[in-house]
Design a protein around this motif. Sequence first.
Motif, mmCIF file in Angstrom:
data_model
loop_
_atom_site.group_PDB
_atom_site.id
_atom_site.type_symbol
_atom_site.label_atom_id
_atom_site.label_comp_id
_atom_site.label_asym_id
_atom_site.label_seq_id
_atom_site.Cartn_x
_atom_site.Cartn_y
_atom_site.Cartn_z
ATOM 1 N N SER A 143 0.608 -1.138 0.013
ATOM 2 C CA SER A 143 -0.049 -0.106 -0.018
ATOM 3 C C SER A 143 0.671 1.193 -0.065
ATOM 4 N N ASP A 144 2.001 1.301 0.914
ATOM 5 C CA ASP A 144 2.782 2.436 0.680
ATOM 6 C C ASP A 144 3.424 2.817 -0.657
ATOM 7 N N GLU A 145 3.537 1.855 -1.319
ATOM 8 C CA GLU A 145 4.093 2.108 -2.612
ATOM 9 C C GLU A 145 3.512 2.780 -3.499
ATOM 10 N N VAL A 146 2.037 2.610 -3.584
ATOM 11 C CA VAL A 146 0.961 3.150 -4.279
ATOM 12 C C VAL A 146 0.114 4.047 -3.886
ATOM 13 N N GLY A 147 0.230 4.399 -2.688
ATOM 14 C CA GLY A 147 -0.524 5.608 -2.188
ATOM 15 C C GLY A 147 -2.023 5.382 -1.947
#
Length: 235
Positions: A143-147
């Motif tokens: 999730s943190d990679e894609v916002g």
Amino acid sequence: MDIQAVIFDLDNTLVNRQAAFKAYSEQFIDRFTVKTHPSERTELIEYMRVADRDGYRNKRELYQELLEKFNMKSGVTVDQLLNYWFEQFFRCTVLMDGAEHTLQRLKAKGIKLGVITNGSIRAQHRKIDQTGLRSYFDDIIVSDEVGCKKPDQAIFKLALERLGVEAQACLFVGDHPVNDIQGASKAGLTPVWLQGFRQWEPSVEAAPHTISRLEECLQLVEQLMEQHRSGAKPS
């Protein structure tokens, strides 16, 4: 439509986070706390389990609380505890029973495999590498990679786009009633609930498929593909 892809949650689905956190907590207690009685160790481990909220607690907030509540060794700081988390927790990763066998069999059928997991880039990728499962997956989304994060439909639709499959041809397997099952369902995927880790949320519509072991995915996929070939409606 035939089953073309299966996407998995990570924590308490492909890896047993509860078992990993228990092992980590034991190491943490021995490393940082001052204990006055053997029974205190068990009490502290249980306190950590509850305070962690199965991974859904802000880590700085968690370790600030532990620093205030526990009798820590001299000089211990919140930053030190956070660094220990990021450097050690992934090493405690426990593969879920049947995970590799399930992935092997699905891959052998030509089914595309993916992961969607909420969490930090560093922590989640380290867990995946610790398991040795990375090569099985056609796509991994943290999730943190894609916002965006589950249960947002956008993260499921991104995975479908990357895998090149339609939602109706994809199963999503996870343990969280809202983030995994409801999220996947609203995005048009067929959700499969891996029970045994979280209580069902009364406000969430029942999952169309429930399993108690990962390897049951294999039988479910066979069943759904047979229904597609025969033209029968799912029971």
